[in-house]
Design a protein around this motif. Structure first.
Motif, PDB file in Angstrom:
ATOM      1  N   GLN A   8       1.076  -1.151   0.192  1.00  0.00           N
ATOM      2  CA  GLN A   8      -0.057  -0.002  -0.018  1.00  0.00           C
ATOM      3  C   GLN A   8       0.928   1.229  -0.134  1.00  0.00           C
ATOM      4  O   GLN A   8       0.486   2.213  -0.734  1.00  0.00           O
ATOM      5  N   LEU A   9       1.880   1.220   0.648  1.00  0.00           N
ATOM      6  CA  LEU A   9       2.685   2.324   0.876  1.00  0.00           C
ATOM      7  C   LEU A   9       3.559   2.518  -0.293  1.00  0.00           C
ATOM      8  O   LEU A   9       3.684   3.657  -1.028  1.00  0.00           O
ATOM      9  N   VAL A  15       1.902   8.857   3.324  1.00  0.00           N
ATOM     10  CA  VAL A  15       1.476   8.001   4.490  1.00  0.00           C
ATOM     11  C   VAL A  15       0.949   9.131   5.353  1.00  0.00           C
ATOM     12  O   VAL A  15       1.649  10.190   5.445  1.00  0.00           O
ATOM     13  N   ALA A  16      -0.095   8.822   6.272  1.00  0.00           N
ATOM     14  CA  ALA A  16      -0.721   9.782   7.248  1.00  0.00           C
ATOM     15  C   ALA A  16       0.375   9.605   8.513  1.00  0.00           C
ATOM     16  O   ALA A  16       0.796   8.580   8.846  1.00  0.00           O
ATOM     17  N   ALA A  17       0.689  10.979   8.933  1.00  0.00           N
ATOM     18  CA  ALA A  17       1.640  11.267  10.183  1.00  0.00           C
ATOM     19  C   ALA A  17       0.891  10.380  11.297  1.00  0.00           C
ATOM     20  O   ALA A  17       1.628   9.867  12.098  1.00  0.00           O
ATOM     21  N   VAL A  25       2.741   1.370  10.348  1.00  0.00           N
ATOM     22  CA  VAL A  25       3.135   1.354   9.020  1.00  0.00           C
ATOM     23  C   VAL A  25       4.432   0.616   8.761  1.00  0.00           C
ATOM     24  O   VAL A  25       5.417   0.571   9.776  1.00  0.00           O
ATOM     25  N   ASP A  26       4.585  -0.312   7.932  1.00  0.00           N
ATOM     26  CA  ASP A  26       5.336  -1.494   7.758  1.00  0.00           C
ATOM     27  C   ASP A  26       6.501  -0.748   6.648  1.00  0.00           C
ATOM     28  O   ASP A  26       5.992  -0.708   5.479  1.00  0.00           O
ATOM     29  N   PHE A  27       7.557  -0.072   7.169  1.00  0.00           N
ATOM     30  CA  PHE A  27       8.550   0.474   6.179  1.00  0.00           C
ATOM     31  C   PHE A  27       9.346  -0.601   5.487  1.00  0.00           C
ATOM     32  O   PHE A  27      10.180  -0.279   4.370  1.00  0.00           O
ATOM     33  N   ARG A  28       9.300  -1.877   6.073  1.00  0.00           N
ATOM     34  CA  ARG A  28      10.254  -3.073   5.318  1.00  0.00           C
ATOM     35  C   ARG A  28       9.990  -3.130   3.923  1.00  0.00           C
ATOM     36  O   ARG A  28       8.601  -3.348   3.664  1.00  0.00           O
ATOM     37  N   GLY A  29      10.779  -3.051   3.065  1.00  0.00           N
ATOM     38  CA  GLY A  29      10.472  -3.370   1.763  1.00  0.00           C
ATOM     39  C   GLY A  29      10.044  -2.389   0.814  1.00  0.00           C
ATOM     40  O   GLY A  29       9.619  -2.550  -0.291  1.00  0.00           O
ATOM     41  N   TYR A  30       9.834  -1.057   1.474  1.00  0.00           N
ATOM     42  CA  TYR A  30       9.417  -0.085   0.648  1.00  0.00           C
ATOM     43  C   TYR A  30      10.582   0.196  -0.394  1.00  0.00           C
ATOM     44  O   TYR A  30      11.750   0.448   0.185  1.00  0.00           O
ATOM     45  N   ALA A  79       5.219  16.759   4.474  1.00  0.00           N
ATOM     46  CA  ALA A  79       6.711  16.842   4.630  1.00  0.00           C
ATOM     47  C   ALA A  79       7.173  15.519   3.635  1.00  0.00           C
ATOM     48  O   ALA A  79       6.499  14.539   3.454  1.00  0.00           O
ATOM     49  N   PHE A  80       8.373  16.031   2.884  1.00  0.00           N
ATOM     50  CA  PHE A  80       8.548  15.196   1.848  1.00  0.00           C
ATOM     51  C   PHE A  80      10.102  14.820   2.097  1.00  0.00           C
ATOM     52  O   PHE A  80      10.932  15.613   2.930  1.00  0.00           O
ATOM     53  N   LEU A  81      10.337  13.313   2.268  1.00  0.00           N
ATOM     54  CA  LEU A  81      11.409  12.891   2.901  1.00  0.00           C
ATOM     55  C   LEU A  81      12.152  12.249   2.079  1.00  0.00           C
ATOM     56  O   LEU A  81      11.581  11.474   0.956  1.00  0.00           O
ATOM     57  N   ARG A  82      13.579  11.906   2.188  1.00  0.00           N
ATOM     58  CA  ARG A  82      14.398  10.647   1.284  1.00  0.00           C
ATOM     59  C   ARG A  82      15.119  10.087   2.260  1.00  0.00           C
ATOM     60  O   ARG A  82      15.639  10.512   3.314  1.00  0.00           O
ATOM     61  N   ARG A  83      15.147   8.911   1.896  1.00  0.00           N
ATOM     62  CA  ARG A  83      15.937   7.851   2.674  1.00  0.00           C
ATOM     63  C   ARG A  83      17.514   8.199   2.511  1.00  0.00           C
ATOM     64  O   ARG A  83      17.938   8.113   1.236  1.00  0.00           O
ATOM     65  N   ARG A  84      18.355   7.862   3.490  1.00  0.00           N
ATOM     66  CA  ARG A  84      19.830   8.165   3.395  1.00  0.00           C
ATOM     67  C   ARG A  84      20.275   6.779   2.657  1.00  0.00           C
ATOM     68  O   ARG A  84      19.806   5.927   2.619  1.00  0.00           O
TER      69      ARG A  84
END
Length: 84
Positions: A8-9, A15-17, A25-30, A79-84
């Motif tokens: 879904q993500l 995603v909602a804050a 929220v499961d961020f694994r595998g995003y 908010a727009f984020l970037r993964r390191r």
């Protein structure tokens, strides 16, 4: 509220804050490097406060804030984020 799956993500990329702060929220595998987090004002707090709490939480897991904004006359804050 039901948990947000990696599928879904990956499809929505938003995603909602409040879901982040409730650890739903499961961020694994995003698979993407960028992510948007959305928040709206509540009776007891500003949407900006909730948004920044989610950004701070995600910073501990490798996400950096790139930009924050509201869109038009909408009450939503992003908010727009970037993964390191």
């Amino acid at each position: 509220m039901s948990p947000v799956t990696p599928q879904q993500l990956a499809q929505a990329r938003v995603v909602a804050a409040d879901a982040v702060l409730r650890n739903e929220v499961d961020f694994r595998g995003y698979p993407h490097r960028h992510l948007a987090v959305a928040a709206r004002p509540r009776l007891t707090s500003s949407g900006v406060t909730q948004l920044m709490e989610a950004v701070e939480y995600l910073s501990h897991y490798g996400w950096d804030l790139v930009n924050a904004s509201s869109v038009g006359n909408s009450s939503l804050f992003y908010a727009f984020l970037r993964r390191r």
